[in-house]
Motif scaffolding. Structure first.
Motif, PDB file in Angstrom:
ATOM      1  N   LEU A 187       0.848  -1.194   0.000  1.00 35.42           N
ATOM      2  CA  LEU A 187       0.000   0.000   0.000  1.00 35.42           C
ATOM      3  C   LEU A 187       0.881   1.241   0.000  1.00 35.42           C
ATOM      4  N   SER A 188       0.495   2.247  -0.750  1.00 37.78           N
ATOM      5  CA  SER A 188       1.290   3.467  -0.813  1.00 37.78           C
ATOM      6  C   SER A 188       1.265   4.179   0.533  1.00 37.78           C
ATOM      7  N   ALA A 189       2.429   4.615   1.001  1.00 40.82           N
ATOM      8  CA  ALA A 189       2.530   5.309   2.282  1.00 40.82           C
ATOM      9  C   ALA A 189       2.491   6.819   2.126  1.00 40.82           C
ATOM     10  N   VAL A 190       2.507   7.303   0.901  1.00 40.74           N
ATOM     11  CA  VAL A 190       2.516   8.752   0.660  1.00 40.74           C
ATOM     12  C   VAL A 190       1.435   9.083  -0.357  1.00 40.74           C
ATOM     13  N   ARG A 191       1.065  10.348  -0.436  1.00 40.80           N
ATOM     14  CA  ARG A 191       0.100  10.823  -1.418  1.00 40.80           C
ATOM     15  C   ARG A 191       0.596  12.148  -1.971  1.00 40.80           C
ATOM     16  N   PRO A 192       0.126  12.519  -3.158  1.00 39.96           N
ATOM     17  CA  PRO A 192       0.600  13.772  -3.767  1.00 39.96           C
ATOM     18  C   PRO A 192       0.206  14.982  -2.929  1.00 39.96           C
ATOM     19  N   ARG A 193       0.996  16.028  -3.014  1.00 41.11           N
ATOM     20  CA  ARG A 193       0.655  17.276  -2.329  1.00 41.11           C
ATOM     21  C   ARG A 193      -0.617  17.859  -2.919  1.00 41.11           C
ATOM     22  N   LEU A 194      -1.378  18.534  -2.085  1.00 40.56           N
ATOM     23  CA  LEU A 194      -2.658  19.078  -2.512  1.00 40.56           C
ATOM     24  C   LEU A 194      -2.517  20.395  -3.261  1.00 40.56           C
ATOM     25  N   THR A 195      -1.280  20.856  -3.454  1.00 41.16           N
ATOM     26  CA  THR A 195      -1.087  22.120  -4.167  1.00 41.16           C
ATOM     27  C   THR A 195      -1.047  21.930  -5.675  1.00 41.16           C
ATOM     28  N   ALA A 196      -1.036  20.667  -6.129  1.00 42.55           N
ATOM     29  CA  ALA A 196      -0.993  20.419  -7.561  1.00 42.55           C
ATOM     30  C   ALA A 196      -2.297  20.879  -8.199  1.00 42.55           C
TER      31      ALA A 196
END
Length: 307
Positions: free
Chosen positions: A21-30
């Motif tokens: 499972l991915s432990a990170v997610r993209p920043r919401l500033t994109a």
């Protein structure tokens, strides 16, 4: 969350099914790139020489050599050197975690027990935590082989993909000044400044994304002003991350407008503000909409009456 990969941790006689499972997610500033009417922009491949738009059949893989030549690699040749598909994370050795330089770590994933492997999973987690070691190995995901370090922390196994050795630049190759021992007096001054800011543990609150918070607050404020909002009624797929060719977008509302009666009101994002149901009925001539009886040709009528 859905696992993005499922397999087995293997070493010696040990075999533990796990999900990745991915432990990170993209920043919401994109943010998305759109036109003035809110439509997402697509991408296309163009020839750098004459600007010709290329189709998928015109694109081949090219491996650039050190002397600037391009060696063409076919799909068959590329697949011939691809790693063998496997559902195993093969651990080759266990090393002290601090022996792996931080620059090698690339992306973090969580490993969760799959099926009935919770007991073996917890046993491996506890054993690795006590030993303070990380398991180094490799696995294949989506057709690519990755180096990986399996780390136990807070009762959970984490898989950190690692960069290959040839991806790491030597500090000597980027022009850093040679190290020289500074005066002891200056070292003492810096030590005092560091001691004043020392903490026993890192506060996760200090790692919050302030920029994203300010951006969300700005969007919330601007959303109240209709002049800052593009009102869209059409739905478009987000292909901004896919390196595919942009296609002409069919305006379905225009198709409907041509195929339906002239009295039917159809509006889109480029038209006026949506009107109420009563106004739409008034535009049609008032009252409810009666179903239109479809005319049947005499030939078809005779055919339909046949047994």
């Amino acid at each position: 969350m859905r696992p993005i990969w499922s397999g087995t941790i293997t070493f010696g006689l040990v075999s533990i099914p796990v999900d990745l499972l991915s432990a990170v997610r993209p920043r919401l500033t994109a943010m998305k790139l759109i036109d003035s009417e809110g439509h997402a922009l697509g991408r296309e491949f163009r020839c750098s020489k004459d600007g010709t738009v290329l189709d998928n059949n015109d694109i081949v893989r090219g491996y650039e050599t050190q002397d600037g030549k391009m060696v063409v690699i076919t799909d068959e040749e590329f697949e011939s050197v691809a790693p063998e598909m496997s559902a195993d994370i093969r651990l080759k050795n266990f090393v002290l975690l601090d022996q792996v330089p931080p620059v090698y770590f690339q992306k973090s994933y969580y490993l969760s027990p799959s099926g009935k492997s919770a007991t073996a999973y917890n046993l491996l987690t506890a054993t690795m935590s006590r030993a303070g070691r990380a398991g180094i190995g490799s696995f294949v995901m989506r057709g690519h082989e990755y180096l990986v370090a399996i780390v136990a922390a807070n009762g959970v196994l984490r898989a950190d993909t690692l960069r290959y050795a040839d991806e790491i630049r030597d500090s000597k190759d980027i022009g850093l000044p040679a190290y020289s021992k500074p005066p002891a007096k200056l070292v003492a001054q810096y030590s005092t400044a560091i001691e004043a800011l020392r903490r026993n543990a890192l506060d996760p609150g200090e790692l919050e994304d302030k920029e994203s918070e300010e951006l969300r607050a700005m969007v919330k404020a601007k959303n109240k002003d209709s002049n800052n909002v593009i009102h869209r009624t059409d739905l478009e797929s987000d292909d901004s991350e896919a390196p595919e060719h942009s296609a002409k977008v069919i305006d379905l509302t225009e198709v409907l407008r041509r195929s339906l009666s002239k009295r039917v009101v159809v509006s889109n994002a480029r038209g006026a503000e949506p009107i109420s149901l009563d106004e739409r009925r008034a535009a049609r001539g008032g009252g409810s909409v009666k179903p239109v009886k479809k005319k049947v040709s005499p030939a078809k009528a005779k055919t339909s009456r046949r047994p």
